[in-house]
Design an enzyme around this catalytic site. Structure first.
Site, mmCIF file in Angstrom:
data_model
loop_
_atom_site.group_PDB
_atom_site.id
_atom_site.type_symbol
_atom_site.label_atom_id
_atom_site.label_comp_id
_atom_site.label_asym_id
_atom_site.label_seq_id
_atom_site.Cartn_x
_atom_site.Cartn_y
_atom_site.Cartn_z
ATOM 1 N N HIS A 3 1.054 -1.246 -0.154
ATOM 2 C CA HIS A 3 -0.073 0.428 -0.384
ATOM 3 C C HIS A 3 1.416 1.305 0.231
ATOM 4 C CE1 HIS A 3 1.065 0.115 4.096
ATOM 5 N NE2 HIS A 3 0.133 -1.343 4.569
HETATM 6 P P1 TYD Z 1 -1.425 -3.137 7.837
HETATM 7 O O1 TYD Z 1 -1.011 -1.550 7.970
HETATM 8 O O2 TYD Z 1 -2.361 -2.882 6.014
HETATM 9 O O3 TYD Z 1 -1.149 -4.149 7.363
HETATM 10 P P2 TYD Z 1 1.314 -3.977 6.928
HETATM 11 O O4 TYD Z 1 2.047 -3.510 7.327
HETATM 12 O O5 TYD Z 1 1.065 -4.889 6.352
HETATM 13 O O6 TYD Z 1 0.934 -2.455 5.901
HETATM 14 O O7 TYD Z 1 -2.594 -3.174 8.355
HETATM 15 C C1 TYD Z 1 -3.150 -4.670 8.580
HETATM 16 C C2 TYD Z 1 -4.206 -4.530 9.696
HETATM 17 O O8 TYD Z 1 -4.126 -4.218 10.721
HETATM 18 C C3 TYD Z 1 -5.454 -3.880 9.063
HETATM 19 O O9 TYD Z 1 -6.526 -4.403 9.163
HETATM 20 C C4 TYD Z 1 -5.726 -2.330 9.605
HETATM 21 C C5 TYD Z 1 -4.699 -2.787 11.238
HETATM 22 N N1 TYD Z 1 -3.768 -2.158 11.925
HETATM 23 C C6 TYD Z 1 -5.488 -1.315 12.926
HETATM 24 O O10 TYD Z 1 -5.762 -1.228 12.834
HETATM 25 N N2 TYD Z 1 -3.973 -0.519 13.595
HETATM 26 C C7 TYD Z 1 -2.643 -0.138 13.198
HETATM 27 O O11 TYD Z 1 -1.964 0.651 13.751
HETATM 28 C C8 TYD Z 1 -2.012 -0.490 11.576
HETATM 29 C C9 TYD Z 1 -1.071 -0.538 11.600
HETATM 30 C C10 TYD Z 1 -2.927 -1.645 11.095
#
Ligand code: TYD
Length: 142
Positions: A52
């Site tokens: 993303h």
């Molecule tokens: P995401 O940011 O997509 O993960 P990655 O580290 O792989 O980029 O987040 C994964 C899931 O966790 C998504 O459903 C949102 C949740 N999330 C939170 O609730 N709070 C947070 O601070 C973060 C970073 C993610």
């Protein structure tokens, strides 16, 4: 310093025979106000995280344990940063796509970010990201 593009930031390291220490402090070293911290761990070797971009959020990623790769894209070019030193952080400003992969066993990715969690700040569709990147070009290197 030009903080318009992703770059490795050296963090202070207090050498000590009892074990080394690294710190970050708002107002110096980290080029944004830290509003949130989260960490990723227990990542299976073949898994990928990220995938993303962000409209507003700036980020500093640190391999506080183990190693992993961060692949960053400006819409055209990709660059891979290998993080494996607890005294280095990868700064990613808004507007860059990132994926994280190649996690070693026991790796921990600490993420210090500039905003509270808000799903509306995410761009999770790569085609949409590339479209936005053509309107507001950002560059991996300056
Ligand atoms: P995401 O940011 O997509 O993960 P990655 O580290 O792989 O980029 O987040 C994964 C899931 O966790 C998504 O459903 C949102 C949740 N999330 C939170 O609730 N709070 C947070 O601070 C973060 C970073 C993610």
């Amino acid at each position: 310093m030009d903080y318009s593009h992703p770059q490795i930031i050296s963090l202070p390291k207090i050498h000590d025979p009892r074990g080394n220490l690294t710190f970050v402090e708002e107002g110096s070293i980290v080029p944004f106000e830290i509003r949130r911290a989260y960490w990723i761990y227990d990542v299976p070797a073949a898994e990928e995280r990220g995938g993303h971009s962000h409209h507003e959020m700036s980020q500093l990623l640190v391999a506080v344990g183990g190693s992993f790769n961060v692949n960053v894209c400006d819409g055209i070019h990709w660059r891979t940063f290998t993080l494996n030193r607890p005294f280095e952080g990868l700064f990613i400003p808004p507007g860059f796509w990132r994926t994280l992969d190649n996690f070693s066993s026991g790796a921990v990715c600490l993420s210090l970010v500039s905003t509270h969690y808000e799903e509306a700040d995410y761009i999770r569709d790569f085609e949409e990201f590339k479209r936005l990147a053509m309107i507001h070009p950002r560059y991996l290197d300056v």
